[in-house]
Design an enzyme around this catalytic site. Structure first.
Site, PDB file in Angstrom:
ATOM      1  N   PRO A   9       0.788  -1.231   0.000  1.00 26.98           N
ATOM      2  CA  PRO A   9       0.000   0.000   0.000  1.00 26.98           C
ATOM      3  C   PRO A   9       0.823   1.287   0.000  1.00 26.98           C
ATOM      4  CG  PRO A   9      -0.223  -1.189   2.084  1.00 26.98           C
ATOM      5  CD  PRO A   9       0.461  -2.099   1.129  1.00 26.98           C
ATOM      6  N   ASN A  10       0.340   2.209  -0.793  1.00 31.13           N
ATOM      7  CA  ASN A  10       0.854   3.578  -0.897  1.00 31.13           C
ATOM      8  C   ASN A  10       2.157   3.708  -1.679  1.00 31.13           C
ATOM      9  OD1 ASN A  10      -1.284   4.848   0.614  1.00 31.13           O
ATOM     10  ND2 ASN A  10      -0.432   3.827   2.411  1.00 31.13           N
ATOM     11  N   ARG A  17       5.031  12.122  -3.011  1.00 30.12           N
ATOM     12  CA  ARG A  17       4.858  12.611  -1.642  1.00 30.12           C
ATOM     13  C   ARG A  17       6.056  12.153  -0.802  1.00 30.12           C
ATOM     14  NH1 ARG A  17       0.795  14.181  -3.778  1.00 30.12           N
ATOM     15  NH2 ARG A  17      -1.406  13.985  -3.247  1.00 30.12           N
ATOM     16  N   TYR A  22      11.209   8.830   1.307  1.00 23.46           N
ATOM     17  CA  TYR A  22      11.208   7.809   0.246  1.00 23.46           C
ATOM     18  C   TYR A  22      11.849   8.269  -1.066  1.00 23.46           C
ATOM     19  CZ  TYR A  22       7.917   5.700   3.509  1.00 23.46           C
ATOM     20  OH  TYR A  22       7.349   5.175   4.635  1.00 23.46           O
ATOM     21  N   ASN A  71       7.953  -5.668  -1.285  1.00 22.10           N
ATOM     22  CA  ASN A  71       7.908  -4.639  -0.252  1.00 22.10           C
ATOM     23  C   ASN A  71       6.450  -4.552   0.187  1.00 22.10           C
ATOM     24  OD1 ASN A  71       7.830  -2.402   1.354  1.00 22.10           O
ATOM     25  ND2 ASN A  71       9.048  -1.096  -0.005  1.00 22.10           N
ATOM     26  N   ALA A  74       3.256  -1.072   4.761  1.00 20.16           N
ATOM     27  CA  ALA A  74       2.776  -1.105   6.155  1.00 20.16           C
ATOM     28  C   ALA A  74       2.295  -2.499   6.573  1.00 20.16           C
ATOM     29  CB  ALA A  74       1.668  -0.080   6.341  1.00 20.16           C
ATOM     30  N   GLU A  95      12.765  -9.574   0.745  1.00 18.01           N
ATOM     31  CA  GLU A  95      11.996  -8.442   1.302  1.00 18.01           C
ATOM     32  C   GLU A  95      12.829  -7.163   1.150  1.00 18.01           C
ATOM     33  OE1 GLU A  95      11.853  -8.745   5.567  1.00 18.01           O
ATOM     34  OE2 GLU A  95      10.326  -7.185   5.800  1.00 18.01           O
ATOM     35  N   HIS A  97      12.859  -2.894   1.895  1.00 19.83           N
ATOM     36  CA  HIS A  97      12.275  -1.660   2.439  1.00 19.83           C
ATOM     37  C   HIS A  97      13.164  -0.495   2.045  1.00 19.83           C
ATOM     38  CE1 HIS A  97       9.159  -3.716   4.540  1.00 19.83           C
ATOM     39  NE2 HIS A  97      10.060  -4.600   4.925  1.00 19.83           N
ATOM     40  N   ARG A 104      13.249   4.289  12.632  1.00 17.46           N
ATOM     41  CA  ARG A 104      11.959   4.980  12.620  1.00 17.46           C
ATOM     42  C   ARG A 104      11.139   4.572  13.863  1.00 17.46           C
ATOM     43  NH1 ARG A 104       9.302   4.692   6.842  1.00 17.46           N
ATOM     44  NH2 ARG A 104       8.122   6.409   7.756  1.00 17.46           N
TER      45      ARG A 104
HETATM   46  O1  CA2 Z   1      10.510   1.792   3.789  1.00 21.38           O
HETATM   47  C1  CA2 Z   1       9.688   1.097   3.196  1.00 21.38           C
HETATM   48  O2  CA2 Z   1       9.872   0.642   2.074  1.00 21.38           O
HETATM   49  C2  CA2 Z   1       8.327   0.830   3.844  1.00 21.38           C
HETATM   50  O3  CA2 Z   1       7.944  -0.502   3.490  1.00 21.38           O
HETATM   51  C3  CA2 Z   1       7.370   1.859   3.264  1.00 21.38           C
HETATM   52  C4  CA2 Z   1       5.986   1.806   3.908  1.00 21.38           C
HETATM   53  C5  CA2 Z   1       6.079   1.837   5.428  1.00 21.38           C
HETATM   54  O4  CA2 Z   1       4.793   1.663   5.988  1.00 21.38           O
HETATM   55  C6  CA2 Z   1       7.006   0.749   5.956  1.00 21.38           C
HETATM   56  O5  CA2 Z   1       7.083   0.867   7.354  1.00 21.38           O
HETATM   57  C7  CA2 Z   1       8.386   0.924   5.351  1.00 21.38           C
HETATM   58  C8  CA2 Z   1       5.150   3.006   3.450  1.00 21.38           C
HETATM   59  C9  CA2 Z   1       5.009   3.131   1.988  1.00 21.38           C
HETATM   60  C10 CA2 Z   1       4.386   4.449   1.704  1.00 21.38           C
HETATM   61  O6  CA2 Z   1       5.031   5.007   0.594  1.00 21.38           O
HETATM   62  C11 CA2 Z   1       4.810   6.311   0.331  1.00 21.38           C
HETATM   63  C12 CA2 Z   1       5.557   6.839  -0.705  1.00 21.38           C
HETATM   64  C13 CA2 Z   1       5.418   8.166  -1.011  1.00 21.38           C
HETATM   65  C14 CA2 Z   1       4.512   8.948  -0.309  1.00 21.38           C
HETATM   66  C15 CA2 Z   1       3.779   8.409   0.711  1.00 21.38           C
HETATM   67  C16 CA2 Z   1       3.932   7.088   1.029  1.00 21.38           C
END
Ligand code: CA2
Length: 141
Positions: A9-10, A17, A22, A71, A74, A95, A97, A104
């Site tokens: 997700p996301n 964003r 990221y 990946n 969340a 996996e 990240h 974090r």
């Molecule tokens: O660091 C990572 O790759 C995560 O898997 C990213 C997830 C986070 O919940 C994990 O704890 C770590 C979040 C992905 C959200 O990605 C976004 C990218 C741009 C803007 C907003 C969110």
């Protein structure tokens, strides 16, 4: 060789964003580079914001590709279902990240995925996907 990349997700928002965490690059751009750099690999890409769709994709690709780079975003920290699906499939799984989970919030330090994958790459940005692909290719030699 066939590799599936599965994003949770996301991650469709990458490059649009939160560049501070990221980065600025979209996943489309990252995928294009992977295709150029690993031209002998057939890539399939799947992204979903829905947990069950990710489980379905792991089951589907887990028996039809050589390797999976995942990946779960969340869901990494919440999903027993995704961990169980990974444990059940035949393909090697890495996996990835983008951010360093260990620098974090506390809740990001636990992964339901880490124990059932071949390995994890954490905190190296989008280069983690490239390193994961390199490892998967190396396994088939
Ligand atoms: O660091 C990572 O790759 C995560 O898997 C990213 C997830 C986070 O919940 C994990 O704890 C770590 C979040 C992905 C959200 O990605 C976004 C990218 C741009 C803007 C907003 C969110």
């Amino acid at each position: 060789m066939k590799i599936a990349i599965i994003n949770g997700p996301n991650l469709n928002l990458l490059g649009k964003r939160e560049p501070g965490i990221y980065g600025n690059e979209s996943f489309d751009s990252c995928l294009e580079k992977l295709k150029v750099n690993f031209s002998s690999v057939e890539f399939v890409y799947f992204q979903s914001n829905v947990e069950g769709e990710l489980v379905n994709a792991i089951q589907q690709y887990g028996f039809s590709v050589d390797g999976i780079v995942i990946n779960p975003a969340a869901y990494t920290h919440t999903s027993i279902a995704i961990g169980d699906a990974i444990a059940a499939v035949k393909a090697s799984v890495v996996e990835v990240h983008i951010s360093n989970l260990h620098s974090r919030e506390e809740f990001r330090k636990h992964s339901y995925v880490s124990a059932v994958v071949n390995g994890s790459i954490i905190g190296l940005g989008l280069m983690g996907y490239e390193l994961a692909v390199r490892w998967l290719i190396d396994q088939t030699r």
